[in-house]
Design an enzyme around this catalytic site. Sequence first.
Site, PDB file in Angstrom:
ATOM      1  N   GLU A 112     -17.176  -2.199  13.976  1.00  0.00           N
ATOM      2  CA  GLU A 112     -18.270  -1.154  13.815  1.00  0.00           C
ATOM      3  C   GLU A 112     -17.595   0.185  13.662  1.00  0.00           C
ATOM      4  O   GLU A 112     -16.435   0.263  14.070  1.00  0.00           O
ATOM      5  CB  GLU A 112     -19.254  -1.043  15.009  1.00  0.00           C
ATOM      6  CG  GLU A 112     -19.858  -2.450  15.301  1.00  0.00           C
ATOM      7  CD  GLU A 112     -21.094  -2.621  14.243  1.00  0.00           C
ATOM      8  OE1 GLU A 112     -21.372  -2.109  13.198  1.00  0.00           O
ATOM      9  OE2 GLU A 112     -22.141  -3.310  14.514  1.00  0.00           O
ATOM     10  N   ASP A 123     -16.550 -13.814  12.695  1.00  0.00           N
ATOM     11  CA  ASP A 123     -17.107 -13.496  14.128  1.00  0.00           C
ATOM     12  C   ASP A 123     -18.246 -14.369  14.279  1.00  0.00           C
ATOM     13  O   ASP A 123     -18.258 -15.417  13.809  1.00  0.00           O
ATOM     14  CB  ASP A 123     -17.921 -12.050  13.699  1.00  0.00           C
ATOM     15  CG  ASP A 123     -18.483 -11.775  12.461  1.00  0.00           C
ATOM     16  OD1 ASP A 123     -18.872 -12.944  11.514  1.00  0.00           O
ATOM     17  OD2 ASP A 123     -18.813 -10.775  11.693  1.00  0.00           O
ATOM     18  N   ASN A 131     -23.232   0.410   7.311  1.00  0.00           N
ATOM     19  CA  ASN A 131     -22.635   1.585   8.175  1.00  0.00           C
ATOM     20  C   ASN A 131     -21.107   1.480   7.813  1.00  0.00           C
ATOM     21  O   ASN A 131     -20.330   1.966   8.661  1.00  0.00           O
ATOM     22  CB  ASN A 131     -22.874   1.442   9.704  1.00  0.00           C
ATOM     23  CG  ASN A 131     -22.423   0.133  10.072  1.00  0.00           C
ATOM     24  OD1 ASN A 131     -22.046  -0.861   9.432  1.00  0.00           O
ATOM     25  ND2 ASN A 131     -22.719  -0.103  11.599  1.00  0.00           N
ATOM     26  N   HIS A 147     -18.921  -1.316   8.414  1.00  0.00           N
ATOM     27  CA  HIS A 147     -18.522  -2.248   9.084  1.00  0.00           C
ATOM     28  C   HIS A 147     -17.890  -3.475   8.264  1.00  0.00           C
ATOM     29  O   HIS A 147     -18.381  -3.898   7.286  1.00  0.00           O
ATOM     30  CB  HIS A 147     -19.329  -2.808  10.224  1.00  0.00           C
ATOM     31  CG  HIS A 147     -20.421  -3.714  10.118  1.00  0.00           C
ATOM     32  ND1 HIS A 147     -21.337  -3.751  10.913  1.00  0.00           N
ATOM     33  CD2 HIS A 147     -20.581  -4.649   8.902  1.00  0.00           C
ATOM     34  CE1 HIS A 147     -22.351  -4.845  10.326  1.00  0.00           C
ATOM     35  NE2 HIS A 147     -21.725  -5.301   9.246  1.00  0.00           N
TER      36      HIS A 147
HETATM   37  P1  PGA Z   1     -25.125  -9.066   4.688  1.00  0.00           P
HETATM   38  O1  PGA Z   1     -24.067  -8.432   5.761  1.00  0.00           O
HETATM   39  O2  PGA Z   1     -24.233  -9.976   3.723  1.00  0.00           O
HETATM   40  O3  PGA Z   1     -26.305  -9.858   5.215  1.00  0.00           O
HETATM   41  O4  PGA Z   1     -25.579  -7.904   3.786  1.00  0.00           O
HETATM   42  C1  PGA Z   1     -22.915  -7.969   5.452  1.00  0.00           C
HETATM   43  C2  PGA Z   1     -22.339  -7.412   6.839  1.00  0.00           C
HETATM   44  O5  PGA Z   1     -23.107  -6.880   7.647  1.00  0.00           O
HETATM   45  O6  PGA Z   1     -21.246  -7.542   6.927  1.00  0.00           O
END
Ligand code: PGA
Length: 226
Positions: A133, A66, A126, A128
């Site tokens: 999302e 992304d 959450n 994702h």
């Molecule tokens: P993080 O994010 O590695 O900073 O916890 C993971 C994500 O949101 O996919």
Amino acid sequence: MNIKEYKSYDKMCKHVSEQIKYAINFNFMSEYFTLGLATGSTPIGVYTHMVTDGWDTSKVYTYNLDEYADLPYNHPQSYEYFMEEHLFAYKQFRKSHFPTEANYRNYDIMIRRFPIDIQILGIGTNGHIAFNEPGTPRDSLTRKVKLTQNTIQYNSRFFGDDVNEVPTHAYTMGIESIMRAKQIYLLANGKHKKDILEKACYGDITSDIPASYLQEHKAVDVLYCD
Ligand code: PGA
């Protein structure tokens, strides 16, 4: 999907880095190898090992999951900048791709030309994966998405804790292309990820938790440390 718990973040990351190295060496006869890369705080240790363990990445193509919309590529919080800082400045890859306004409509076609051998994934609190999302359908393709308030809030720590500085939109690889990867490593670091990780691995497969789609994939390793 079974969750494998690690005693330390470093051991977890070293394991993934070694698996990538073995896979590249094992495929020495093929002309190229394709890695799907993730950003966020979780995979940084994997990239550190990839840099320090010293191996040849010159035949490796990379596809990032992304990228924020409306941030210049050289903005310190752009994912291209992140990859440069943690990996690309030290390792030579054959070609690296990010989903952008210019190419996101062709991103899935590009990936089909060089199918992803190994995909690294993090998971959001959450549920994702990438910026898919809650509510994302299983057949989603690479596209521009609006970020949820939960994600904007969580990522604001990288933008001086100011939610107004976080981009509202991003480009993300869809679930469809993620599920086509031959091998997936899903990493989670910290107690705050445990609950969602268990729901994703052992709960219902539901669009409310996009990571739960991975239960339908044949080769997912789930790694956790707190
Ligand atoms: P993080 O994010 O590695 O900073 O916890 C993971 C994500 O949101 O996919």
